[in-house]
Design a protein around this motif. Sequence first.
Motif, PDB file in Angstrom:
ATOM      1  N   GLY A  56       0.811  -1.208   0.000  1.00 46.07           N
ATOM      2  CA  GLY A  56       0.000   0.000   0.000  1.00 46.07           C
ATOM      3  C   GLY A  56       0.844   1.257   0.000  1.00 46.07           C
ATOM      4  N   LEU A  57       1.908   1.270   0.782  1.00 46.86           N
ATOM      5  CA  LEU A  57       2.794   2.433   0.826  1.00 46.86           C
ATOM      6  C   LEU A  57       3.483   2.666  -0.515  1.00 46.86           C
ATOM      7  N   VAL A  58       3.926   1.597  -1.134  1.00 44.47           N
ATOM      8  CA  VAL A  58       4.540   1.724  -2.463  1.00 44.47           C
ATOM      9  C   VAL A  58       3.501   2.243  -3.457  1.00 44.47           C
ATOM     10  N   GLY A  59       2.311   1.700  -3.384  1.00 39.72           N
ATOM     11  CA  GLY A  59       1.241   2.140  -4.269  1.00 39.72           C
ATOM     12  C   GLY A  59       0.871   3.593  -4.064  1.00 39.72           C
ATOM     13  N   VAL A  60       0.787   4.028  -2.820  1.00 38.90           N
ATOM     14  CA  VAL A  60       0.454   5.426  -2.522  1.00 38.90           C
ATOM     15  C   VAL A  60       1.534   6.354  -3.068  1.00 38.90           C
TER      16      VAL A  60
END
Length: 87
Positions: A64-68
């Motif tokens: 999720g952090l990479v995606g954000v």
Amino acid sequence: MALLRKAGIALAATGAAHFAAPKMFEPISRAGFPKDTATWIKRNGATELALGAALTTRRTRKAGLVGVAAYFGWLGARVAYHRKNAA
């Protein structure tokens, strides 16, 4: 990590709001998506909902952090491109 969970809930709620009140997102979305803005409001809402959900659990938080990071970088690039080429 409670902060990331809360941020995920807030991002997911913002994503859901794209569907509940799309007119609210028109001015900001038009900056990066001047053509077919209404469709992009829905696409961005779905993306934010999914990324926010990913941040809420430890198991998917890193993805999720990479995606954000990728998503907000892409959004910023879109806005910059359209501002530069608007003239």
